[in-house]
Write a protein that holds these residues in place. Structure first.
Motif, PDB file in Angstrom:
ATOM      1  N   MET A 107       0.822  -1.207   0.000  1.00 55.66           N
ATOM      2  CA  MET A 107       0.000   0.000   0.000  1.00 55.66           C
ATOM      3  C   MET A 107       0.859   1.260   0.000  1.00 55.66           C
ATOM      4  N   LEU A 108       2.002   1.218   0.649  1.00 51.13           N
ATOM      5  CA  LEU A 108       2.924   2.353   0.572  1.00 51.13           C
ATOM      6  C   LEU A 108       3.383   2.560  -0.871  1.00 51.13           C
ATOM      7  N   THR A 109       3.604   1.469  -1.582  1.00 48.83           N
ATOM      8  CA  THR A 109       3.991   1.575  -2.988  1.00 48.83           C
ATOM      9  C   THR A 109       2.894   2.249  -3.800  1.00 48.83           C
ATOM     10  N   ALA A 110       1.662   1.866  -3.560  1.00 47.87           N
ATOM     11  CA  ALA A 110       0.543   2.501  -4.264  1.00 47.87           C
ATOM     12  C   ALA A 110       0.501   4.000  -3.982  1.00 47.87           C
ATOM     13  N   LEU A 111       0.852   4.368  -2.763  1.00 45.20           N
ATOM     14  CA  LEU A 111       0.811   5.770  -2.369  1.00 45.20           C
ATOM     15  C   LEU A 111       1.886   6.600  -3.064  1.00 45.20           C
ATOM     16  N   VAL A 112       3.084   6.044  -3.217  1.00 41.50           N
ATOM     17  CA  VAL A 112       4.221   6.841  -3.710  1.00 41.50           C
ATOM     18  C   VAL A 112       4.552   6.604  -5.181  1.00 41.50           C
ATOM     19  N   HIS A 113       3.848   5.709  -5.850  1.00 39.98           N
ATOM     20  CA  HIS A 113       4.313   5.224  -7.147  1.00 39.98           C
ATOM     21  C   HIS A 113       4.462   6.307  -8.212  1.00 39.98           C
ATOM     22  N   ASP A 114       3.702   7.397  -8.094  1.00 38.54           N
ATOM     23  CA  ASP A 114       3.755   8.453  -9.108  1.00 38.54           C
ATOM     24  C   ASP A 114       4.355   9.757  -8.598  1.00 38.54           C
ATOM     25  N   PHE A 115       5.108   9.704  -7.516  1.00 37.57           N
ATOM     26  CA  PHE A 115       5.743  10.925  -7.005  1.00 37.57           C
ATOM     27  C   PHE A 115       6.586  11.609  -8.079  1.00 37.57           C
ATOM     28  N   GLY A 116       7.186  10.817  -8.958  1.00 40.16           N
ATOM     29  CA  GLY A 116       8.059  11.371  -9.981  1.00 40.16           C
ATOM     30  C   GLY A 116       7.364  12.299 -10.954  1.00 40.16           C
ATOM     31  N   LYS A 117       6.061  12.150 -11.117  1.00 37.47           N
ATOM     32  CA  LYS A 117       5.343  13.017 -12.051  1.00 37.47           C
ATOM     33  C   LYS A 117       5.390  14.476 -11.624  1.00 37.47           C
ATOM     34  N   ALA A 118       5.596  14.731 -10.346  1.00 39.47           N
ATOM     35  CA  ALA A 118       5.665  16.106  -9.858  1.00 39.47           C
ATOM     36  C   ALA A 118       6.921  16.824 -10.348  1.00 39.47           C
ATOM     37  N   VAL A 119       7.937  16.061 -10.746  1.00 36.77           N
ATOM     38  CA  VAL A 119       9.207  16.686 -11.135  1.00 36.77           C
ATOM     39  C   VAL A 119       9.534  16.520 -12.616  1.00 36.77           C
ATOM     40  N   CYS A 120       8.785  15.692 -13.339  1.00 34.72           N
ATOM     41  CA  CYS A 120       9.163  15.462 -14.735  1.00 34.72           C
ATOM     42  C   CYS A 120       8.027  15.654 -15.736  1.00 34.72           C
ATOM     43  N   THR A 121       6.840  16.018 -15.275  1.00 32.68           N
ATOM     44  CA  THR A 121       5.724  16.204 -16.202  1.00 32.68           C
ATOM     45  C   THR A 121       5.947  17.446 -17.059  1.00 32.68           C
ATOM     46  N   GLU A 122       5.758  17.290 -18.360  1.00 33.19           N
ATOM     47  CA  GLU A 122       5.903  18.417 -19.281  1.00 33.19           C
ATOM     48  C   GLU A 122       4.977  18.223 -20.474  1.00 33.19           C
ATOM     49  N   GLU A 123       4.762  19.296 -21.179  1.00 29.54           N
ATOM     50  CA  GLU A 123       3.910  19.251 -22.361  1.00 29.54           C
ATOM     51  C   GLU A 123       4.759  19.490 -23.599  1.00 29.54           C
ATOM     52  N   LYS A 124       4.680  18.573 -24.557  1.00 31.08           N
ATOM     53  CA  LYS A 124       5.406  18.697 -25.814  1.00 31.08           C
ATOM     54  C   LYS A 124       4.430  18.541 -26.971  1.00 31.08           C
TER      55      LYS A 124
END
Length: 206
Positions: free
Chosen positions: A82-99
């Protein structure tokens, strides 16, 4: 104290049928940023509406928690899962961009690992827990990718070899795929993935 935070999180993630309510109440009380700033940072992070009609990464994560709660009994350690489910997309906060008008979050599964680790170290000193969560977070995109491509048994066996908890990895991928408002039925790869897991287990039992 770290133990108190861990205890409250365990109640929310292991005992609640809808774990997202715990985090939504913290947000309403303006306490989410105080205790879990990494989660607060997901609010407003956009996703491609073609695949994520639910909106931002925060909404998606809350939906994934709901789906993960239905599958947590299958994991080798439901708490770590469940901790994995909680943190699995933390990276989107630092790498999301629009191209070219399309929203991407390339390599979010690996770029989010430092954020996930910092989050986990505030909650627990259990090194096996941290290793589990980081391992499955880094791999969480692979099951649906190989299933969609109908990859070879060699490829799926290699994936399972990399996972600390092979079935937990499948369940994270299933929860991630199901954690959206609209989803094409063809994207549910449970049958394929469990067939390949059975092949892998038979091989490992020899």
């Amino acid at each position: 104290p770290r133990e108190r935070i861990e205890g409250e999180l365990k109640k929310a993630l292991l005992q609640a049928e809808r774990p997202s309510i715990f985090f939504k109440i913290l947000l309403e009380m303006e306490q989410l940023e105080v205790w879990f700033p990494e989660l607060k940072d997901l609010i407003g992070v956009p996703q491609n509406p073609k695949y994520h009609a639910e909106g931002d990464v925060w909404n998606h994560t809350m939906l994934v928690l709901e789906e993960a709660a239905k599958l947590r009994h299958r994991a080798s350690d439901p708490w770590w899962f469940m901790l994995t489910a909680l943190v699995h997309d933390f990276g989107k906060a630092v790498c999301t961009e629009e191209k070219n008008g399309v929203i991407h979050a390339y390599q979010h599964e690996t770029l989010g690992l430092p954020l996930a680790e910092a989050f986990l170290r505030r909650i627990t000193a259990e090194t096996k827990c941290i290793a589990y969560v980081l391992n499955l977070t880094a791999l969480h995109m692979k099951p649906n990718t190989v299933a969609g491509a109908r990859s070879s048994i060699k490829t799926t066996n290699r994936m399972f070899d990399q996972a600390i908890d092979p079935e937990g990895l499948l369940c994270i991928a299933l929860a991630d795929d199901r954690g959206r408002i609209t989803r094409a039925p063809a994207t549910d790869h449970e049958a394929f993935l469990y067939e390949r897991l059975a092949v892998y287990r038979e091989l490992m039992a020899r």
